[in-house]
Design a protein around this motif. Structure first.
Motif, mmCIF file in Angstrom:
data_model
loop_
_atom_site.group_PDB
_atom_site.id
_atom_site.type_symbol
_atom_site.label_atom_id
_atom_site.label_comp_id
_atom_site.label_asym_id
_atom_site.label_seq_id
_atom_site.Cartn_x
_atom_site.Cartn_y
_atom_site.Cartn_z
ATOM 1 N N ALA A 1 0.525 -1.365 -0.058
ATOM 2 C CA ALA A 1 -0.148 0.192 0.363
ATOM 3 C C ALA A 1 0.986 1.400 0.441
ATOM 4 C CB ALA A 1 -1.103 0.011 1.324
ATOM 5 N N LEU A 2 1.935 1.016 0.983
ATOM 6 C CA LEU A 2 3.167 2.560 0.957
ATOM 7 C C LEU A 2 4.048 2.430 -0.586
ATOM 8 C CD1 LEU A 2 4.642 2.063 3.946
ATOM 9 C CD2 LEU A 2 2.971 4.129 3.273
ATOM 10 N N SER A 3 3.900 0.951 -1.071
ATOM 11 C CA SER A 3 4.545 1.592 -2.215
ATOM 12 C C SER A 3 3.149 1.974 -3.833
ATOM 13 C CB SER A 3 4.452 -0.123 -3.235
ATOM 14 O OG SER A 3 5.253 0.149 -4.707
ATOM 15 N N MET A 4 2.165 2.077 -3.261
ATOM 16 C CA MET A 4 1.069 2.859 -4.508
ATOM 17 C C MET A 4 0.963 4.179 -3.951
ATOM 18 S SD MET A 4 -2.282 0.221 -4.989
ATOM 19 C CE MET A 4 -2.752 0.232 -3.284
ATOM 20 N N ILE A 5 0.982 4.622 -2.303
ATOM 21 C CA ILE A 5 1.199 5.873 -2.534
ATOM 22 C C ILE A 5 2.385 6.596 -3.030
ATOM 23 C CG2 ILE A 5 1.108 7.020 -0.176
ATOM 24 C CD1 ILE A 5 -0.359 5.641 1.229
ATOM 25 N N SER A 6 3.098 6.060 -2.424
ATOM 26 C CA SER A 6 4.736 6.068 -3.437
ATOM 27 C C SER A 6 4.666 6.894 -4.646
ATOM 28 C CB SER A 6 5.560 6.131 -2.466
ATOM 29 O OG SER A 6 6.488 4.443 -3.702
ATOM 30 N N PHE A 7 3.990 6.428 -5.590
ATOM 31 C CA PHE A 7 4.378 6.887 -6.897
ATOM 32 C C PHE A 7 2.866 6.845 -7.232
ATOM 33 C CE2 PHE A 7 5.857 1.925 -7.716
ATOM 34 C CZ PHE A 7 7.105 2.603 -8.386
ATOM 35 N N LEU A 8 2.124 7.109 -6.994
ATOM 36 C CA LEU A 8 0.584 8.742 -6.744
ATOM 37 C C LEU A 8 1.086 9.572 -6.583
ATOM 38 C CD1 LEU A 8 -2.071 6.535 -5.561
ATOM 39 C CD2 LEU A 8 -1.821 7.492 -8.009
ATOM 40 N N LEU B 1 3.407 10.542 -9.114
ATOM 41 C CA LEU B 1 2.389 11.149 -10.776
ATOM 42 C C LEU B 1 2.754 12.755 -10.070
ATOM 43 C CD1 LEU B 1 0.719 8.545 -11.282
ATOM 44 C CD2 LEU B 1 2.430 9.489 -12.729
ATOM 45 N N ALA B 2 2.609 13.011 -9.242
ATOM 46 C CA ALA B 2 1.681 14.425 -7.988
ATOM 47 C C ALA B 2 2.674 14.746 -8.476
ATOM 48 C CB ALA B 2 1.815 14.490 -7.292
ATOM 49 N N VAL B 3 4.576 14.407 -8.007
ATOM 50 C CA VAL B 3 5.681 14.988 -8.409
ATOM 51 C C VAL B 3 6.133 15.989 -9.599
ATOM 52 C CG1 VAL B 3 8.203 15.378 -7.925
ATOM 53 C CG2 VAL B 3 6.182 14.868 -6.077
ATOM 54 N N LEU B 4 5.864 15.191 -10.703
ATOM 55 C CA LEU B 4 6.310 15.179 -12.050
ATOM 56 C C LEU B 4 5.580 16.730 -12.239
ATOM 57 C CD1 LEU B 4 5.897 11.917 -14.197
ATOM 58 C CD2 LEU B 4 8.021 12.809 -13.277
ATOM 59 N N MET C 1 7.732 9.289 -20.528
ATOM 60 C CA MET C 1 9.318 8.578 -20.182
ATOM 61 C C MET C 1 8.515 8.454 -18.722
ATOM 62 S SD MET C 1 12.416 8.355 -19.783
ATOM 63 C CE MET C 1 13.765 9.584 -19.350
ATOM 64 N N LEU C 2 8.802 9.675 -17.803
ATOM 65 C CA LEU C 2 8.559 9.613 -16.409
ATOM 66 C C LEU C 2 7.115 8.886 -15.925
ATOM 67 C CD1 LEU C 2 11.004 12.683 -15.259
ATOM 68 C CD2 LEU C 2 11.131 10.222 -14.963
ATOM 69 N N VAL C 3 6.070 9.694 -16.878
ATOM 70 C CA VAL C 3 4.831 9.082 -15.949
ATOM 71 C C VAL C 3 4.718 7.843 -16.793
ATOM 72 C CG1 VAL C 3 1.893 9.590 -17.062
ATOM 73 C CG2 VAL C 3 3.823 11.644 -16.528
ATOM 74 N N SER C 4 5.284 7.391 -17.787
ATOM 75 C CA SER C 4 4.795 6.357 -18.230
ATOM 76 C C SER C 4 5.844 5.049 -16.738
ATOM 77 C CB SER C 4 4.888 5.534 -19.699
ATOM 78 O OG SER C 4 5.126 6.298 -20.226
ATOM 79 N N ALA C 5 6.526 5.410 -16.611
ATOM 80 C CA ALA C 5 7.203 4.775 -15.973
ATOM 81 C C ALA C 5 6.369 4.955 -13.841
ATOM 82 C CB ALA C 5 8.864 5.230 -14.598
ATOM 83 N N ALA C 6 6.135 5.934 -14.308
ATOM 84 C CA ALA C 6 5.342 5.872 -12.431
ATOM 85 C C ALA C 6 4.172 5.220 -12.902
ATOM 86 C CB ALA C 6 5.167 7.576 -12.490
ATOM 87 N N PHE C 7 2.837 4.938 -13.875
ATOM 88 C CA PHE C 7 2.373 4.381 -13.536
ATOM 89 C C PHE C 7 2.433 2.529 -13.931
ATOM 90 C CE2 PHE C 7 -0.262 7.827 -15.587
ATOM 91 C CZ PHE C 7 -1.916 7.864 -14.656
ATOM 92 N N ALA C 8 3.811 2.512 -14.123
ATOM 93 C CA ALA C 8 3.941 1.025 -14.932
ATOM 94 C C ALA C 8 4.119 0.344 -13.265
ATOM 95 C CB ALA C 8 5.847 1.079 -15.673
ATOM 96 N N GLY C 9 4.774 1.637 -11.853
ATOM 97 C CA GLY C 9 4.665 1.108 -11.113
ATOM 98 C C GLY C 9 3.559 0.905 -10.458
ATOM 99 N N LEU C 10 2.130 1.842 -10.190
ATOM 100 C CA LEU C 10 1.622 1.689 -9.525
ATOM 101 C C LEU C 10 0.700 0.706 -10.067
ATOM 102 C CD1 LEU C 10 -0.555 3.593 -8.248
ATOM 103 C CD2 LEU C 10 -1.508 4.482 -9.868
ATOM 104 N N GLY C 11 0.232 0.737 -11.407
ATOM 105 C CA GLY C 11 0.445 -0.912 -11.495
ATOM 106 C C GLY C 11 0.865 -2.292 -10.861
ATOM 107 N N PHE C 12 2.118 -1.878 -10.684
ATOM 108 C CA PHE C 12 2.404 -2.949 -10.108
ATOM 109 C C PHE C 12 1.994 -3.391 -8.673
ATOM 110 C CE2 PHE C 12 6.564 -5.493 -8.043
ATOM 111 C CZ PHE C 12 6.328 -6.325 -8.682
ATOM 112 N N SER C 13 2.717 -2.339 -8.145
ATOM 113 C CA SER C 13 2.006 -2.407 -6.523
ATOM 114 C C SER C 13 0.838 -2.486 -6.756
ATOM 115 C CB SER C 13 2.511 -0.853 -6.843
ATOM 116 O OG SER C 13 3.562 -0.175 -6.655
ATOM 117 N N LEU C 14 -0.462 -1.958 -7.662
ATOM 118 C CA LEU C 14 -1.514 -2.410 -7.555
ATOM 119 C C LEU C 14 -1.602 -4.281 -7.476
ATOM 120 C CD1 LEU C 14 -4.733 -1.852 -6.651
ATOM 121 C CD2 LEU C 14 -4.466 -1.337 -9.334
ATOM 122 N N ILE C 15 -1.211 -4.937 -8.404
ATOM 123 C CA ILE C 15 -0.883 -6.100 -8.931
ATOM 124 C C ILE C 15 -0.872 -6.795 -7.513
ATOM 125 C CG2 ILE C 15 0.357 -7.894 -9.300
ATOM 126 C CD1 ILE C 15 -0.947 -6.545 -12.319
#
Length: 153
Positions: A62-69, A72-75, A99-113
């Motif tokens: 859950a903390l991993s998901m929050i960090s990726f969110l 995305l906000a910091v970008l 590139m950065l937004v794609s990486a953040a969304f990929a991390g968020l998706g991985f964390s959610l899974i």
């Protein structure tokens, strides 16, 4: 945990193979295992360890998901990234953000899974729900009777 021995090795081995989770078995079978967990300090400590591990995994994902969110906000606000992308990497503004937004969304998706897998494969959700219900009962017990009477049953 390592210093104590199980009082019934057969029951302890069965409980150990289930990672000390008896929430999914019938009440008739559960009675013997619950009694063993009350009597055996070794198995009780192992169960507590496994539930702590399950809860920790749920919290970390859950903390991993929050960090990726948060990433995305910091970008949206970081100018230093623009300097690095333009002057050092030779990227244009659109490529860098994509590139950065794609990486953040990929991390968020991985964390959610990972979070969903932790909750599905471990009894963490039932354990955390039980902890929350126990805390709620403790808080309710401390309330004055006038306030407790207002709560619908």
């Amino acid at each position: 945990m390592a210093r104590t021995q199980c009082t019934d090795r057969v029951v302890g081995a069965i409980l150990g193979s289930w990672r000390y989770d008896i929430s999914g078995i019938t009440p008739e079978m559960r009675r013997d295992y619950e009694q063993h967990l009350i009597e055996c300090a070794h198995c009780k400590a192992r169960q507590k360890f496994h539930r702590s591990l399950d809860g920790t995994l749920a919290v970390l994902t859950a903390l991993s998901m929050i960090s990726f969110l948060f990433a995305l906000a910091v970008l949206q606000r970081v100018k230093f990234m623009e300097h690095v992308a333009f002057n050092i990497l030779g990227l244009d503004k659109v490529s860098m953000y994509q590139m950065l937004v794609s990486a953040a969304f990929a991390g968020l998706g991985f964390s959610l899974i990972a979070f969903i897998l932790v909750l599905v494969t471990t009894p963490a959700s039932a354990y955390l729900g039980g902890m929350a219900a126990e805390r709620a009962r403790l808080i309710e017990a401390r309330l004055p009777e006038a306030i407790r009477s207002l709560r619908p049953r």
